[in-house]
Enzyme design. Structure first.
Site, mmCIF file in Angstrom:
data_model
loop_
_atom_site.group_PDB
_atom_site.id
_atom_site.type_symbol
_atom_site.label_atom_id
_atom_site.label_comp_id
_atom_site.label_asym_id
_atom_site.label_seq_id
_atom_site.Cartn_x
_atom_site.Cartn_y
_atom_site.Cartn_z
ATOM 1 N N GLU A 1 -8.669 -6.313 -5.844
ATOM 2 C CA GLU A 1 -7.648 -5.627 -6.628
ATOM 3 C C GLU A 1 -8.113 -5.256 -8.035
ATOM 4 O O GLU A 1 -7.752 -4.187 -8.551
ATOM 5 C CB GLU A 1 -6.379 -6.491 -6.708
ATOM 6 C CG GLU A 1 -5.616 -6.585 -5.406
ATOM 7 C CD GLU A 1 -6.121 -7.664 -4.464
ATOM 8 O OE1 GLU A 1 -5.545 -7.831 -3.370
ATOM 9 O OE2 GLU A 1 -7.109 -8.352 -4.822
ATOM 10 N N HIS B 1 -1.562 -15.807 -0.243
ATOM 11 C CA HIS B 1 -2.197 -14.822 0.619
ATOM 12 C C HIS B 1 -3.490 -14.245 0.043
ATOM 13 O O HIS B 1 -4.143 -13.438 0.685
ATOM 14 C CB HIS B 1 -1.237 -13.650 0.878
ATOM 15 C CG HIS B 1 -1.008 -12.795 -0.342
ATOM 16 N ND1 HIS B 1 -0.101 -13.125 -1.311
ATOM 17 C CD2 HIS B 1 -1.586 -11.649 -0.738
ATOM 18 C CE1 HIS B 1 -0.126 -12.208 -2.257
ATOM 19 N NE2 HIS B 1 -1.021 -11.295 -1.940
ATOM 20 N N ASP C 1 -2.603 -1.941 -7.380
ATOM 21 C CA ASP C 1 -4.036 -2.216 -7.221
ATOM 22 C C ASP C 1 -4.473 -2.360 -5.770
ATOM 23 O O ASP C 1 -5.500 -2.969 -5.488
ATOM 24 C CB ASP C 1 -4.382 -3.502 -7.974
ATOM 25 C CG ASP C 1 -3.467 -4.675 -7.615
ATOM 26 O OD1 ASP C 1 -2.862 -4.651 -6.527
ATOM 27 O OD2 ASP C 1 -3.373 -5.608 -8.421
ATOM 28 N N ARG D 1 -7.076 -13.058 -0.971
ATOM 29 C CA ARG D 1 -8.350 -13.116 -0.279
ATOM 30 C C ARG D 1 -9.310 -14.102 -0.937
ATOM 31 O O ARG D 1 -10.060 -14.802 -0.251
ATOM 32 C CB ARG D 1 -9.005 -11.725 -0.253
ATOM 33 C CG ARG D 1 -8.322 -10.717 0.654
ATOM 34 C CD ARG D 1 -8.958 -9.342 0.516
ATOM 35 N NE ARG D 1 -8.303 -8.334 1.335
ATOM 36 C CZ ARG D 1 -8.675 -7.994 2.553
ATOM 37 N NH1 ARG D 1 -9.699 -8.596 3.115
ATOM 38 N NH2 ARG D 1 -8.029 -7.063 3.231
ATOM 39 N N GLU E 1 2.503 0.488 -13.103
ATOM 40 C CA GLU E 1 1.929 -0.847 -13.303
ATOM 41 C C GLU E 1 0.443 -0.725 -13.650
ATOM 42 O O GLU E 1 -0.429 -1.359 -13.057
ATOM 43 C CB GLU E 1 2.135 -1.746 -12.086
ATOM 44 C CG GLU E 1 1.934 -3.226 -12.408
ATOM 45 C CD GLU E 1 2.072 -4.123 -11.194
ATOM 46 O OE1 GLU E 1 3.066 -4.870 -11.143
ATOM 47 O OE2 GLU E 1 1.181 -4.093 -10.313
ATOM 48 N N HIS F 1 2.129 -15.956 5.274
ATOM 49 C CA HIS F 1 1.571 -14.610 5.417
ATOM 50 C C HIS F 1 0.984 -14.421 6.813
ATOM 51 O O HIS F 1 0.498 -15.368 7.443
ATOM 52 C CB HIS F 1 0.498 -14.387 4.346
ATOM 53 C CG HIS F 1 0.136 -12.957 4.116
ATOM 54 N ND1 HIS F 1 -0.786 -12.289 4.882
ATOM 55 C CD2 HIS F 1 0.578 -12.061 3.201
ATOM 56 C CE1 HIS F 1 -0.909 -11.046 4.445
ATOM 57 N NE2 HIS F 1 -0.089 -10.877 3.426
#
Length: 374
Positions: A135, A216, A99, A218, A121, A248
């Protein structure tokens, strides 16, 4: 051999590389395919670590990572850059995974050239286009036109069917991340030095239960990261616990964690780990705190409970199976759920021994055979 199919596998981030290197290996070894690779460099250093350990030298490297790059600028560069590679290679198939912006742009560039796309996936859905962001929309875009959908679970396959994806294009294969974890675990057994870099921390925290951690996402930037940092700070007050946190590279993560957690005796803020060392961290941890998708799949393969610091997950199978629990980013809830696992052996055992729903380590072989049959 006649009817050899030329396959271009496109990826750009560390998680994609981990989940695709078993497939890249398998395609390269199979005489039914001519295998080529294109990396975008969406993640640079972390991607290169996986390429090195997996022994993959990309045929094309776009090297697109730039500091503070906007999503629209990244997407534009990906679309045109991958497009140029497609025009040069003229593959029969394009393979993308998951994604990311690289996966979405790679699939879209292939679609513009009427090249069929195989989506590894496929079918993960949270049902909320803002969690995870961006994503959820990226994978929905790929799902709208891929020619083959390799769903890791029946739940993912059913999500695709609900979106009116042609059933004959959907195949439940398991998740290649389990294949990758088995591969790297066996490699570490043969070559222990590959994961010896945590030895000092293992000695420092001897006798303590280790909480492994990643963060990590967003959508967690800002208040979410503050809540996560606060929870870790409180958990570190326990004298029987230590936290190992590969931080990260994104400054939205680093600034908060360095300010709130640096200097705590029971917290090790370390640089991002290469894949063998991350597998070692999973192995030595009592439980995992994460907002990552892949950790929700990997940790249960080693019997490690996962507390998911997000409001939704596109991997509900882990929640249903009992290997993972959604805890959000509220500090009180994170601390309460972690303490429950640390203090209640029955609660811990129930999660640690739950069946991992994400695969048996044979997803790659299934995918290769399905592609060869087309």
């Amino acid at each position: 051999m006649t009817n050899v199919r030329k396959v271009l596998t496109v990826f750009g981030t560390r998680p994609e590389a981990i989940k695709l290197f078993p497939l890249v290996h398998a395609l390269a070894a199979d005489e039914r395919f001519e295998s080529r690779t294109c990396v975008s460099g969406q993640h640079r250093g972390m991607l290169d670590q996986v390429l090195e350990i997996a022994g993959i030298v990309p045929g094309h490297d776009l090297d697109l990572m730039q500091p503070d790059q906007t999503l629209d600028a990244l997407t534009a560069n990906l679309l045109t850059g991958i497009g140029r590679v497609l025009d040069a290679e003229r593959p029969d198939w394009v393979v993308v995974q998951g994604d990311t912006a690289t996966a979405m742009a790679g699939a879209l560039a292939a679609y513009y050239r009427k090249i069929p796309v195989a989506h590894v996936e496929a079918g993960l859905r949270s049902g909320n286009i803002h969690h995870p962001w961006p994503e959820e929309v990226n994978r929905k875009i790929v799902g709208a036109f891929a020619a083959l959908h390799f769903a890791p679970t029946e739940t993912a396959a059913e999500a695709l069917r609900r979106e009116n994806v042609a059933p004959e294009t959907i195949h439940v294969t398991g998740n290649t991340v389990i294949d990758a974890l088995h591969w790297v675990t066996a490699k570490i057994e043969r070559e222990p030095a590959l994961a010896a870099g945590l030895a000092d921390l293992e000695r420092r925290f001897a006798g303590k239960r280790i909480i492994g951690m990643t963060s990590h996402r967003r959508e967690n930037f800002g208040d979410g990261m503050e809540g996560i940092a606060s929870a870790v700070r409180r958990l570190a007050e326990r004298d029987d616990v230590a936290v190992i946190f590969p931080v990260h590279l994104n400054p939205n993560v680093r600034a908060v964690m360095n300010e709130r957690l640096a200097g705590l005796d029971n917290v090790a803020l370390i640089e991002p780990l290469d894949y063998p060392h991350f597998a070692r961290l999973l192995a030595i941890s009592t439980l995992m705190l994460t907002d990552s998708g892949g950790v929700q799949e990997e940790a249960p393969a080693l019997g490690k409970p996962v507390l998911v610091m997000r409001e939704t997950t596109e991997r509900p199978e882990g929640i249903a199976a009992g290997t993972a629990r959604l805890v959000g980013t509220d500090a009180d809830r994170i601390v309460a759920e972690a303490n429950r696992l640390l203090d209640d052996p029955h609660a811990y055992e129930a999660m640690a021994k739950a069946h991992n729903p994400f695969g048996d380590g044979r997803a790659t072989a299934r995918i290769v055979d399905l592609m060869a049959a087309r």
